[in-house]
Design a protein around this motif. Structure first.
Motif, short mmCIF file in Angstrom:
data_model
loop_
_atom_site.label_atom_id
_atom_site.label_comp_id
_atom_site.label_asym_id
_atom_site.label_seq_id
_atom_site.Cartn_x
_atom_site.Cartn_y
_atom_site.Cartn_z
N GLN A 271 29.79 53.02 64.20
CA GLN A 271 29.68 53.98 65.29
C GLN A 271 28.77 53.46 66.40
O GLN A 271 29.05 53.69 67.59
N ALA A 272 27.72 52.76 66.02
CA ALA A 272 26.84 52.18 67.02
C ALA A 272 27.58 51.14 67.86
O ALA A 272 27.43 51.09 69.09
N ARG A 273 28.39 50.34 67.21
CA ARG A 273 29.17 49.34 67.92
C ARG A 273 30.21 50.01 68.82
O ARG A 273 30.47 49.57 69.93
N TRP A 274 30.80 51.09 68.34
CA TRP A 274 31.77 51.85 69.13
C TRP A 274 31.11 52.39 70.40
O TRP A 274 31.67 52.30 71.49
N ASN A 275 29.92 52.94 70.25
CA ASN A 275 29.17 53.43 71.41
C ASN A 275 28.84 52.30 72.37
O ASN A 275 28.90 52.46 73.60
N TYR A 276 28.47 51.18 71.81
CA TYR A 276 28.13 50.01 72.63
C TYR A 276 29.32 49.60 73.50
O TYR A 276 29.16 49.30 74.69
N VAL A 277 30.51 49.60 72.92
CA VAL A 277 31.70 49.21 73.66
C VAL A 277 31.96 50.17 74.82
O VAL A 277 32.17 49.76 75.96
N LEU A 278 31.92 51.46 74.55
CA LEU A 278 32.21 52.44 75.60
C LEU A 278 31.13 52.45 76.67
O LEU A 278 31.42 52.61 77.87
N ASP A 279 29.87 52.29 76.28
CA ASP A 279 28.77 52.24 77.26
C ASP A 279 28.93 51.03 78.17
O ASP A 279 28.64 51.11 79.38
N ASN A 280 29.35 49.91 77.60
CA ASN A 280 29.58 48.73 78.43
C ASN A 280 30.72 48.96 79.43
O ASN A 280 30.69 48.45 80.55
N MET A 281 31.71 49.71 79.02
CA MET A 281 32.80 50.01 79.93
C MET A 281 32.32 50.84 81.11
O MET A 281 32.77 50.65 82.25
N VAL A 282 31.39 51.75 80.85
CA VAL A 282 30.81 52.54 81.94
C VAL A 282 30.04 51.62 82.89
O VAL A 282 30.16 51.73 84.12
N LYS A 283 29.24 50.71 82.33
CA LYS A 283 28.46 49.78 83.15
C LYS A 283 29.35 48.89 84.01
O LYS A 283 28.95 48.49 85.11
#
Length: 784
Positions: A271-283
């Motif tokens: 889940q942490a990795r999943w959040n990391y992916v989506l947060d990077n997409m926002v950035k």
């Protein structure tokens, strides 16, 4: 004065000269011979520090550094020029073959690896970006390599610290597709060079597609399509951003992050990795922040057992492969069937079958309920010798909608639906009538052959050809004599002697020619009278195609099990299953009309016509029972569905052909398994469940049982056995009532039968009937 004092004195320019040094006793620095020796050493025995400083000057250090840099650059240039982009490694090129039902749902996949490559265009753009956000944010702008990460990786490899991440997407794709997973300095250097070259020669989309199609996602899935199926039971084109983010996260640790087997810690990491992916997409401005906040982690679906080749699946796959291989040869994509087979087994194919999932289940259920549930090899050894096979075809499209190849692909490898080593028996009789009608054939006294033509149905009657015996006189089932009967009745009761004479009247060469036009593989078959009894080999699929052509009003139907076949490297154009008009419509429709009599007033009456589920459905069909009861058939059709069912006696031990007699404990009569028993029962149970609305045939004919012909022969004073239609007077060799429907035939036969029936007619017509082909070697043949 010491040396230092002398040096200072010279520097001051003093007047006092340094005293001369007197020769003294030899020292370590001054040997006895007076020659200068080594400079004096300190107490440690090391040279003075001044000399070390003179050896390692800044100029020398910088020179050495730049020399090494030049050597490294030269070596890299040489390596760059020497290393080419190789062909993909063998494992990376292996793919599964994907097989689907007609509705697109998965049937099975085969191959060494669960991989199916898809074009990048089939993956939603936002899902593509999840992988870039997870692995390489600068992917679209970098040169294909991460020099710092590569150097760190090489250093760690040299120092034995294990693997090290940090590679770009391009480098990971190169490792997956062109190289291997070995962690060596040589492999890492090659990876660097190939990545640089690939980035210059190929687009970013090409590289990204290769990366997501070759990466391993866990659950045995290679590539995003296989992963989408494994984790979400859908195609890659239907993935959401949330689902794509999870698949992208998996690449870091596929097994650790697999929700089905992950520990609590592994799930937190996932889940942490999943959040990391989506947060990077926002950035990266690829995802709106408000939408990101609304996204929730979607738990992947539980693993689904991969469908294998058990049950009917293996038969369907083999049949589809066989058709594809023939088409590859026909289109020049392979020189031989062997080459075509290699191309198919190499993988990468997505093959959609015409098999209808619902009808397939219904056919399997009909076989189970009507036959296999009654078999018990422990009680009766013959039950272990029964091999059922069936094929169902849409006569309007040529699609193979269902197929039954045997009890289980792993238990009986041979596909009973496509095997051609058993006689079709009396299911061949309609082909003889079709040939007579299509060729405008006449009896030997010059009368047209029609549904109402009178033939002699005496069992064992010797066939004649314009006064000459041909040495062939087949018995009817149970050697029953019918005497003078119409062709319609002969078809209803499957009288061998009638169709043996009809085949000679038409000409066996013409009969076999029409058989070939209708869809039978007649290559190598002799045009001899024995073939009138169906003594050749044929498969249920083949017979379904022949009857489908009749049902399609004489337009050729070639059963097609494949709907489409796509490959990443080539495309295959499949031929239209519906071909040209091969026999006149009226001829085909007349045969259909006659075959309705077999169901309503003949050998299939009990199992088909009286079936409560019929509900008024019009049906045409023909039974068949071969020599010594080694096979039993029913091939029948409605306007929209043609199905051929065959039962074959095959020794469970030797695989030789053996009789079916006595199977399931059947003891009524002779104990034979006739076409009107289990084959017809299976056909009816399946067809009346699968057919849909009740329909009627659209026939262009005035002949046959379906149109109630106006001519009805009156009983003869001396019939052999009372047929369903008996002549009112001595019949001619073959009188055609179509010319004078209101009158009884008046012409006398030109030949008399050589064998007298039990009750011989005053004048002998030329024909007779049965449902079992005769063994050309002399064995008796029975049939219904």
């Amino acid at each position: 004065m010491g040396r230092a004092e002398e040096r200072r004195a010279r520097q001051r320019g003093g007047h006092r000269a340094a005293p001369k040094r007197h020769r003294s006793a030899p020292t370590a620095a001054t040997p006895a011979d007076g020659r200068p020796g080594r400079p004096p050493k300190g107490r440690s025995g090391k040279p003075p520090k001044g000399r070390i400083r003179r050896l390692f000057t800044w100029k020398k250090i910088l020179g050495t550094f730049f020399t090494l840099c030049l050597l490294v650059i030269a070596a890299f240039i040489g390596l760059y020029l020497y290393v080419d982009i190789p062909a993909g490694n063998a494992d990376a090129q292996l793919q599964s073959n994907i097989y689907k039902y007609s509705d697109g749902t998965m049937l099975t996949r085969t191959g060494y690896l669960n991989r199916e490559s898809v074009d990048l265009s089939e993956v939603p753009k936002d899902v593509q970006r999840t992988f870039v956000a997870a692995e390489n944010k600068n992917f679209y702008h970098d040169a294909g390599v991460d020099l710092q990460g590569t150097a760190r990786g090489i250093l760690n490899t040299v120092m034995g610290r294990g693997t090290q991440g940090g590679s770009t997407i391009t480098q990971q794709y190169v490792k997956n597709y062109y190289l291997d997973q070995n962690q060596t300095v040589t492999r890492k250097l090659k990876e660097l060079v190939i990545s640089l070259k690939l980035d210059r020669q190929k687009s970013k989309d090409y590289i990204l597609a290769g990366y997501i199609n070759t990466s391993y996602y866990g659950r045995g899935a290679y590539g995003i399509q296989a992963a989408a199926q494994a984790y979400y039971h859908k195609d890659a084109k239907n993935l959401t951003v949330e689902e794509g983010a999870y698949l992208a996260a998996l690449l870091q640790a596929p097994n650790q992050y697999d929700w089905a087997i992950a520990s609590d810690t592994g799930k937190k990491f996932a889940q942490a990795r999943w959040n990391y992916v989506l947060d990077n997409m926002v950035k990266q401005n690829w995802l709106d922040a408000s939408k990101r906040q609304a996204m929730k982690f979607e738990v992947p679906k539980a693993p689904k057992a991969a469908p294998g080749m058990k049950g009917q699946t293996g038969y369907l796959v083999d049949a589809a492969n066989a058709q594809l291989e023939k088409q590859l040869v026909a289109q020049g994509k392979a020189n031989s069937l062997g080459d075509a087979e290699a191309l198919v087994k190499k993988g990468g194919w997505t093959i959609t079958l015409n098999i209808d999932r619902k009808k397939q289940r219904e056919l399997e259920q009909a076989v189970k309920e009507q036959l296999t549930s009654k078999l018990d090899a422990k009680k009766r050894s013959v039950d272990g010798d029964v091999q059922p096979g069936a094929a169902s075809v849409d006569p309007k499209t040529g699609k193979v909608l269902a197929m039954y190849g045997g009890a289980d692909y792993f238990q009986h490898y041979t596909n009973n639906a496509t095997r051609r080593d058993y006689q079709p028996a009396s299911t061949f009789k309609p082909v003889i009538l079709a040939a007579a009608l299509a060729e405008g054939a006449q009896t030997q006294d010059g009368q047209p052959i029609t549904a109402s033509t009178i033939y002699d149905g005496t069992s064992g009657r010797q066939v004649v050809d314009h006064g000459s015996k041909v040495g062939f006189g087949p018995p009817n089932e149970d050697k029953q004599d019918y005497g003078p009967i119409t062709v319609q009745t002969a078809m209803n009761q499957s009288v061998n002697s009638v169709f043996a004479q009809m085949g000679v009247d038409v000409g066996m060469d013409k009969v076999m020619s029409v058989a070939g036009k209708l869809g039978m593989d007649t290559k190598g078959m002799e045009a001899v009278p024995a073939q009138t009894l169906g003594s050749m080999g044929a498969s249920p699929l083949e017979m379904a195609g022949i009857y489908a052509t009749l049902a399609n009003h004489g337009e050729k139907v070639t059963p097609a099990i494949i709907k489409s076949a796509d490959h990443k490297d080539s495309s295959v154009t499949l031929p239209d299953p519906i071909g040209d008009q091969v026999i006149p419509r009226e001829a085909a429709d007349t045969v259909t009309s006659v075959l309705t009599g077999v169901v309503d007033d003949g050998t299939a009456r009990d199992s088909v016509a009286k079936n409560p589920a019929r509900d008024g459905q019009q049906v045409a069909g023909k039974t068949g029972t071969s020599d010594n009861n080694k096979s039993a058939w029913f091939t029948g059709y409605t306007p929209g569905l043609v199905t051929s069912v065959g039962l074959f006696g095959e020794s469970a031990k030797s695989h030789a052909q053996v009789p079916l007699t006595g199977a399931t404990g059947l003891i009524s009569g002779s104990g034979r398994i006739n076409g009107g028993t289990y084959p017809a029962k299976i056909w009816a149970a399946y067809t009346f469940e699968a057919m849909g609305d009740v329909t009627k045939f659209d026939l262009n004919t005035t002949q046959g049982a379906a149109v109630q012909p106006s001519y009805t022969p009156m009983p003869s004073s001396t019939p052999s056995h009372s047929p369903s239609h008996t002549p009112s007077s001595t019949p001619s060799t073959s009188t055609s009532p179509s010319h004078s429907p209101s009158h009884a035939p008046t012409q006398s036969p030109t030949q008399s039968p050589t064998q007298s029936p039990t009750q011989s007619p005053t004048q002998s017509p030329t024909g007779g009937i049965s449902d079992n082909p005769i063994d050309p070697g002399g064995g008796q043949n029975f049939g219904q």
